[in-house]
Design a protein around this motif. Structure first.
Motif, PDB file in Angstrom:
ATOM      1  N   ALA A 145       0.910  -1.277  -0.003  1.00 37.80           N
ATOM      2  CA  ALA A 145       0.013   0.097   0.083  1.00 37.80           C
ATOM      3  C   ALA A 145       0.827   1.399  -0.020  1.00 37.80           C
ATOM      4  N   GLU A 146       2.078   1.110   0.627  1.00 36.84           N
ATOM      5  CA  GLU A 146       2.772   2.438   0.907  1.00 36.84           C
ATOM      6  C   GLU A 146       4.309   2.274   1.058  1.00 36.84           C
ATOM      7  N   PRO A 147       4.815   1.799  -0.150  1.00 34.07           N
ATOM      8  CA  PRO A 147       6.175   1.486  -0.245  1.00 34.07           C
ATOM      9  C   PRO A 147       7.287   2.283   0.349  1.00 34.07           C
ATOM     10  N   VAL A 148       6.958   3.632   0.584  1.00 35.88           N
ATOM     11  CA  VAL A 148       7.625   4.542   1.341  1.00 35.88           C
ATOM     12  C   VAL A 148       7.964   4.211   2.759  1.00 35.88           C
ATOM     13  N   VAL A 149       6.858   3.634   3.173  1.00 34.73           N
ATOM     14  CA  VAL A 149       6.936   3.078   4.723  1.00 34.73           C
ATOM     15  C   VAL A 149       7.889   1.929   4.965  1.00 34.73           C
ATOM     16  N   ASP A 150       8.924   1.864   6.049  1.00 30.76           N
ATOM     17  CA  ASP A 150       9.736   0.782   6.191  1.00 30.76           C
ATOM     18  C   ASP A 150       8.854  -0.096   6.888  1.00 30.76           C
ATOM     19  N   ALA A 151       8.370  -1.220   6.244  1.00 33.95           N
ATOM     20  CA  ALA A 151       7.300  -2.061   6.820  1.00 33.95           C
ATOM     21  C   ALA A 151       8.134  -3.125   7.863  1.00 33.95           C
ATOM     22  N   GLN A 152       9.467  -3.014   7.475  1.00 32.04           N
ATOM     23  CA  GLN A 152      10.161  -3.993   8.422  1.00 32.04           C
ATOM     24  C   GLN A 152      10.218  -3.814   9.884  1.00 32.04           C
ATOM     25  N   VAL A 153      10.132  -2.578   9.980  1.00 28.54           N
ATOM     26  CA  VAL A 153      10.355  -2.300  11.330  1.00 28.54           C
ATOM     27  C   VAL A 153       8.832  -2.130  12.179  1.00 28.54           C
ATOM     28  N   THR A 154       7.811  -2.722  11.480  1.00 26.80           N
ATOM     29  CA  THR A 154       6.490  -2.469  11.866  1.00 26.80           C
ATOM     30  C   THR A 154       6.050  -3.933  12.196  1.00 26.80           C
ATOM     31  N   GLN A 155       4.675  -3.795  12.770  1.00 26.61           N
ATOM     32  CA  GLN A 155       3.819  -5.009  13.030  1.00 26.61           C
ATOM     33  C   GLN A 155       2.908  -4.974  11.612  1.00 26.61           C
ATOM     34  N   GLY A 156       2.805  -3.914  11.028  1.00 24.57           N
ATOM     35  CA  GLY A 156       1.671  -3.972   9.805  1.00 24.57           C
ATOM     36  C   GLY A 156       1.070  -2.385  10.138  1.00 24.57           C
ATOM     37  N   ALA A 157      -0.207  -2.247   9.874  1.00 26.48           N
ATOM     38  CA  ALA A 157      -0.735  -1.002  10.010  1.00 26.48           C
ATOM     39  C   ALA A 157      -2.046  -1.035  10.052  1.00 26.48           C
ATOM     40  N   VAL A 158      -2.889   0.210  10.577  1.00 29.53           N
ATOM     41  CA  VAL A 158      -4.184   0.211  10.771  1.00 29.53           C
ATOM     42  C   VAL A 158      -4.616   1.642   9.924  1.00 29.53           C
ATOM     43  N   GLU A 159      -5.588   1.285   9.068  1.00 33.89           N
ATOM     44  CA  GLU A 159      -6.106   2.494   8.444  1.00 33.89           C
ATOM     45  C   GLU A 159      -7.335   3.012   8.841  1.00 33.89           C
ATOM     46  N   TYR A 160      -7.851   4.282   9.209  1.00 28.20           N
ATOM     47  CA  TYR A 160      -8.791   4.962   9.505  1.00 28.20           C
ATOM     48  C   TYR A 160      -8.969   6.456   8.824  1.00 28.20           C
ATOM     49  N   SER A 161      -9.977   6.848   9.028  1.00 23.28           N
ATOM     50  CA  SER A 161     -10.472   8.217   8.745  1.00 23.28           C
ATOM     51  C   SER A 161     -10.489   9.234   9.848  1.00 23.28           C
ATOM     52  N   ASP A 162      -9.946  10.371   9.411  1.00 24.97           N
ATOM     53  CA  ASP A 162     -10.349  11.759   9.982  1.00 24.97           C
ATOM     54  C   ASP A 162     -10.392  12.789   8.883  1.00 24.97           C
TER      55      ASP A 162
END
Ligand SMILES: Cc1cc2nc3c(=O)[nH]c(=O)nc-3n(C[C@H](O)[C@H](O)[C@H](O)COP(=O)(O)OP(=O)(O)OC[C@H]3O[C@@H](n4cnc5c(N)ncnc54)[C@H](O)[C@@H]3O)c2cc1C
Length: 537
Positions: free
Chosen positions: A143-160
């Motif tokens: 979804a977002e190659p610019v984010v270094d996914a390796q240092v994450t557990q994944g992501a949550v998408e929500y709206s504001d």
């Protein structure tokens, strides 16, 4: 006579029901609510409209998902309702935006906890936005190659939601709205002395443009001084049970980091949410939260280091962002409401201070003071201040027309149809420019189209990259009280931050100055671009 001079002359020796001091978001909302009620209202600011904190926010209209961590459900519910109200009232200027929150491996919360929190947030927000989405590490990478996914557990998408044209422009729309209802509005007018005498306040004002002095009278004053509310209370001898704790926050503006128009969200090293936010064709990265004793507008090396270090640690960029990538900076001071009696020392508790607002009414001295508040809850502040002023015995004219929001879709459709006609005749503004004109000028955009029809030479595009025409500049000159070039580049538009100073300098900008300032064009140009320039002023 310029619009500012006209309003200034109405203020001089005038007699008002209410004088609102401070034209940040809180003062602008209050003035509009009061003026539409029919009260004789004046609004002044020592700087430009939105010339202080309200030009340096993150531009988010949000329900404060982070306050779920401190279990402030009532606050989140209230902020979400305020957000929803703004989204409904400003369907084009306040836009629902997706937030992609990357959850690092060392984050204080697990990805699942954040996801559940996002659902709770969605419910507290009356399910008005798109639903949250859980992303694995691989899905995040896609979804977002610019984010270094390796240092994450994944992501949550929500709206504001996001203020598409920035905070200062939004504040100005409320100032203009107040003026349209008869409010006398003057920028660069500093309240230097105020004294209660009989039924009235007698207020002395210093003109920060020409150094002139004047005075005016008002039955009630509203202290909307933001970070200056405490000194202003001292100046008016009003004792309040709240005071402000101040917190500096900065953003760095760089090129866009993601192709998508969404906000990238992270936890910074200090555990606070940290964002990459679309700002026109650029990105605004921040923010910080540093206790300060006095309102200060300076970004220091430690601020820059914090932002660059945090963002570089979370993104997968070809080369790390450095100071040379920074196009501009934003620096503001949050005024946070603190109870004087209960919270004498907020040192240890600073990051979790509630961002709620408090309206205090001093009936004896006929003064209403605003403490705290966010852009997001400005409509509540406006309504509460209006009611507080009415509670002080000012005769209620009972005006009932709406004091905020975009004009209805009928007027918008007429505008869009006219814009289409003018485009068909070969005018070089496209659909996105037409949308921008509507967002920025609302029904005045229709007046602009009529001008384009009647005087075709006003269609001439002066700032090509941004589609800004002679007609638009004339509209700004005649209706927006622009005193300096920075007012136009930093607060009426986003140009200063999205283009940067070097790109803006040149003959086209001199032409802008000629339209906005006439015979003072060179002075105003030099003031901004010359060696001793003061860009913010
Ligand atoms: C970094 C940062 C990020 C933020 N992000 C968000 C966000 O995303 N969403 C959100 O909802 N909120 C956000 N906020 C909070 C929000 O920006 C502020 O709470 C809000 O702008 C404060 O508005 P205000 O009108 O109280 O103060 P200000 O905007 O500072 O206005 C006060 C005005 O009073 C004037 N004044 C003071 N004394 C005098 C005097 N004697 N005479 C005349 N005029 C006077 C000043 O010149 C000033 O313009 C953020 C704040 C910061 C600092």
């Amino acid at each position: 006579m310029s619009l500012r001079a006209t309003h200034k002359s109405q203020l001089q020796d005038g007699e008002f029901d209410v004088l609102v001091i401070g034209a940040g978001i809180n003062g602008a909302a209050s003035a509009s609510a009061l003026a539409h009620r029919g009260l004789r209202t004046a609004l002044v600011d020592a700087r430009d409209f939105a010339g202080y904190t309200s030009q340096s926010s993150s531009n988010l209209i949000w329900g404060g998902i982070k306050y779920l961590e401190t279990f402030e459900f009532a606050l989140v519910r209230r902020l979400c309702s305020s957000r929803n109200l703004l989204m409904r009232a400003y369907p084009t200027a306040v836009r629902e935006t997706r937030f992609l929150a990357a959850i690092s491996r060392t984050a204080p919360r697990s990805r699942l906890a954040v996801w559940l929190g996002a659902w709770l947030y969605w419910f507290l927000g009356s399910c008005m936005t798109r639903t949250p989405r859980l992303l694995s590490r691989d899905a995040l990478k896609r979804a977002e190659p610019v984010v270094d996914a390796q240092v994450t557990q994944g992501a949550v998408e929500y709206s504001d939601a996001l203020l598409v044209d920035g905070d200062a422009r939004f504040v100005f729309s409320l100032v203009r709205r107040a003026a349209d209802a008869g409010c006398v509005t003057v920028n660069y007018l500093n309240v230097v002395h105020a004294e209660r005498s009989g039924e009235y306040w007698r207020v002395d004002l210093l003109d920060n443009v020409d150094g002139g002095q004047m005075n005016t009278r008002a039955r009630v004053i509203v202290n909307a001084g933001g970070p200056f509310a405490d000194p202003l209370a001292g100046l008016t001898n009003v004792v309040t049970s709240s005071r402000h704790a101040l917190s500096k926050g900065i953003h760095l503006i760089t090129d866009r980091l993601s192709a998508k128009s969404r906000v990238l969200a992270f936890y910074a090293d200090d555990g606070r949410p940290f964002f990459v936010i679309p700002l026109g064709n650029r990105a605004s990265i921040g923010t910080t939260d540093t206790p300060v004793e006095i309102p200060t507008m300076t970004v220091d090396e430690a601020d820059r280091d914090f932002v660059l270090r945090n963002i570089n640690a979370r993104l997968d960029l070809k080369s790390p962002l450095s100071r040379s990538d920074v196009i501009d900076e934003r620096c503001g001071v949050r005024p946070l409401a603190v109870d004087r009696r209960e919270k004498g020392d907020v040192g240890g508790d600073f990051l979790s201070l509630s961002r709620k607002h408090v309206i205090e009414t001093d009936a004896g001295r006929a003064c209403v003071s605003i403490y705290g508040g966010k852009l997001t809850d400005c409509l509540d502040v406006g309504t509460e201040v209006r009611d507080a002023v009415l509670s002080l015995g000012v005769v209620d004219p009972g005006g009932a027309c709406s004091w905020y929001g975009e004009s209805d879709t009928g007027i918008r459709n007429v505008f869009l149809a006219k814009a289409q006609l003018i485009r068909d005749e070969g005018a070089v503004f496209g659909e996105t420019e037409a949308e921008r004109l509507w967002r920025c000028y609302d029904s005045r955009a229709l007046t602009l189209m009529e001008k384009f029809e009647d005087e075709p030479d006003t269609r001439e595009v002066i700032l090509v990259a941004d589609g800004i025409t002679r007609g638009e500049l004339e509209l700004v000159r005649d209706t927006e009280m622009v005193v300096s070039l920075a007012d136009f580049l930093r607060r009426r538009t986003l140009l200063m931050q999205t283009r940067g100073k070097n790109e803006l300098a040149g003959p086209a900008m001199m032409q802008v100055c000629e339209i906005l300032f006439g015979s003072e064009a060179s002075v105003r140009y030099q003031e901004y671009f010359g060696a001793n320039s003061n860009e913010e002023a």
